[in-house]
Design a protein around this motif. Structure first.
Motif, PDB file in Angstrom:
ATOM      1  N   VAL A   1       0.851  -1.191   0.000  1.00 31.53           N
ATOM      2  CA  VAL A   1       0.000   0.000   0.000  1.00 31.53           C
ATOM      3  C   VAL A   1       0.890   1.247   0.000  1.00 31.53           C
ATOM      4  O   VAL A   1       2.113   1.155   0.127  1.00 31.53           O
TER       5      VAL A   1
ATOM      6  N   THR B   1      -2.340   2.927   6.212  1.00 28.56           N
ATOM      7  CA  THR B   1      -3.101   1.861   5.569  1.00 28.56           C
ATOM      8  C   THR B   1      -2.504   0.498   5.883  1.00 28.56           C
ATOM      9  O   THR B   1      -3.223  -0.483   6.087  1.00 28.56           O
TER      10      THR B   1
ATOM     11  N   VAL C   1      -4.359  -2.744   7.565  1.00 28.81           N
ATOM     12  CA  VAL C   1      -4.358  -4.106   7.009  1.00 28.81           C
ATOM     13  C   VAL C   1      -3.874  -5.100   8.052  1.00 28.81           C
ATOM     14  O   VAL C   1      -4.463  -6.179   8.241  1.00 28.81           O
TER      15      VAL C   1
ATOM     16  N   LEU D   1      -7.581  -9.743   1.690  1.00 26.65           N
ATOM     17  CA  LEU D   1      -7.094  -8.382   1.935  1.00 26.65           C
ATOM     18  C   LEU D   1      -6.132  -7.920   0.838  1.00 26.65           C
ATOM     19  O   LEU D   1      -6.087  -6.730   0.490  1.00 26.65           O
TER      20      LEU D   1
ATOM     21  N   GLU E   1      -8.172  -6.730  -1.948  1.00 29.86           N
ATOM     22  CA  GLU E   1      -8.845  -5.472  -1.615  1.00 29.86           C
ATOM     23  C   GLU E   1      -7.892  -4.279  -1.573  1.00 29.86           C
ATOM     24  O   GLU E   1      -8.218  -3.184  -2.058  1.00 29.86           O
ATOM     25  N   TYR E   2      -6.697  -4.486  -0.992  1.00 32.42           N
ATOM     26  CA  TYR E   2      -5.804  -3.360  -0.727  1.00 32.42           C
ATOM     27  C   TYR E   2      -4.581  -3.257  -1.640  1.00 32.42           C
ATOM     28  O   TYR E   2      -4.110  -2.155  -1.931  1.00 32.42           O
ATOM     29  N   SER E   3      -4.018  -4.390  -2.043  1.00 31.92           N
ATOM     30  CA  SER E   3      -2.690  -4.374  -2.661  1.00 31.92           C
ATOM     31  C   SER E   3      -2.687  -3.613  -3.985  1.00 31.92           C
ATOM     32  O   SER E   3      -3.630  -3.705  -4.782  1.00 31.92           O
ATOM     33  N   GLN E   4      -1.598  -2.885  -4.222  1.00 32.47           N
ATOM     34  CA  GLN E   4      -1.536  -1.983  -5.369  1.00 32.47           C
ATOM     35  C   GLN E   4      -0.549  -2.447  -6.440  1.00 32.47           C
ATOM     36  O   GLN E   4       0.048  -1.627  -7.142  1.00 32.47           O
TER      37      GLN E   4
END
Length: 327
Positions: free
Chosen positions: A146, A151, A155, A168, A171-174
């Motif tokens: 992230v 953030t 997580v 997760l 949902e979150y990882s970029q």
């Protein structure tokens, strides 16, 4: 893929010229005219003839002198699959290989060249033991990346509360691993392409352990080690590690693979019959021997030294003339 492997620069999946040589059989028909095997051969020869003939000859010569088993090829293939993880298939396609079997043919040639080039390389037992002592087993990891620490902490808190890592990550990882639950595959401690801060944090974890927020040049990570093997006994891996050391020496001196191919081609007395392809192997057969290169370097150093002395002498004479003028 190793940078020293000559064949890997060749176009992947190109139809072998040997299959097209000879005969005027028709390979394609149309109202505008037919295409014969001879025409196809000539067209392919003009575009990739030199490279493809080089690959075919090298493989035939090495196959007679060295043996590479399917098991060895599969082992190398699985190493790459572990290293690339879910990105393996995409990397294969981007490199121009139509499928896994196509790639395995290149791995086969890769290993043949490796065996030929390491044939005369020596490593001592002390070198192998030192390498063993320093080497850590590779580990399997996944991560969630992230932009900021806040953030990352959010997580981590959700993970501590029992939420699934893969969910997760999606949902979150970029980064691209989000779709595969953050899976990065297998990483090595000595991988120069992997961020040092990331490796330090990952290798400090136990199997199944999840890190706190880890900052690298790419962002903030939450890391989990999904597999961390125990170190195998030295006697069990001694031969494998000795070969790894030999290959490492190839990486340090790219001329070794070229000299090995030159040696094997000369020993096989290869003669190119097609006039248009006569020079296909010249880049290998005409490569200077290491002794010749050293002699040239010494001669150049002597010439440079003599030139420097002459320049110093001229400068000294000019200075002397100027001093006389001043007087």
């Amino acid at each position: 893929m190793k940078k020293w492997v000559l064949s890997l620069t060749l176009a992947a999946g190109v139809v072998g010229l040997a299959a097209c040589s000879g005969g005027g059989d028709t390979v394609a028909k149309s109202k505008a005219g037919n295409v014969s095997k001879d025409e196809l051969y000539e067209a392919m020869k003009e575009r990739v003839g030199d490279q493809m003939l080089q690959q075919l000859v090298i493989e035939k010569v090495l196959d007679k002198e060295y043996k590479v088993s399917d098991k060895e090829v599969d082992k190398e293939l699985n190493k790459m699959k572990d290293q690339l993880g879910p990105q393996f298939e995409m990397q294969l396609l981007q490199a121009g290989f139509k499928d896994e079997d196509d790639f395995k043919e290149v791995l086969h040639l890769n290993l043949l060249q490796q065996k030929a080039a390491t044939k005369d390389i020596k490593v001592t037992d002390d070198e192998v033991k030192e390498y063993y002592d320093q080497k850590e087993p590779d580990i399997d990891v996944r991560h969630i990346i992230v932009e900021d620490e806040k953030t990352a902490k959010e997580v981590k808190k959700k993970l501590d509360n029992g939420e699934e890592f893969a969910d997760l990550a999606k949902e979150y990882s970029q980064d691209a691993t989000a779709e595969t639950g953050g899976d990065l595959g297998t990483i090595s401690r000595d991988d120069p392409q992997m961020d040092e801060d990331f490796k330090a944090a990952a290798f400090d974890l136990k199997e199944g352990e999840v890190s706190g927020p880890v900052q690298t040049q790419f962002g903030w990570h939450i890391i989990e080690v999904t597999k961390k093997p125990e170190k195998e006994a030295f006697d069990k891996v001694k031969d494998e590690y000795a070969q790894e050391l030999k290959v490492a020496k190839l990486d340090q001196d790219s001329n070794l693979i070229l000299q090995a191919m030159k040696r094997e081609l000369k020993k096989a007395k290869v003669e190119v019959k097609d006039e248009d392809l006569k020079a296909s192997l010249d880049s290998i057969l005409d490569a200077p021997d290491p002794e010749d290169t050293n002699d040239e370097q010494m001669d150049q150093q002597k010439d440079d030294s003599a030139k420097d002395q002459a320049d110093d002498q001229d400068a000294s004479e000019d200075k002397s003339k100027d001093e006389k003028k001043d007087k």
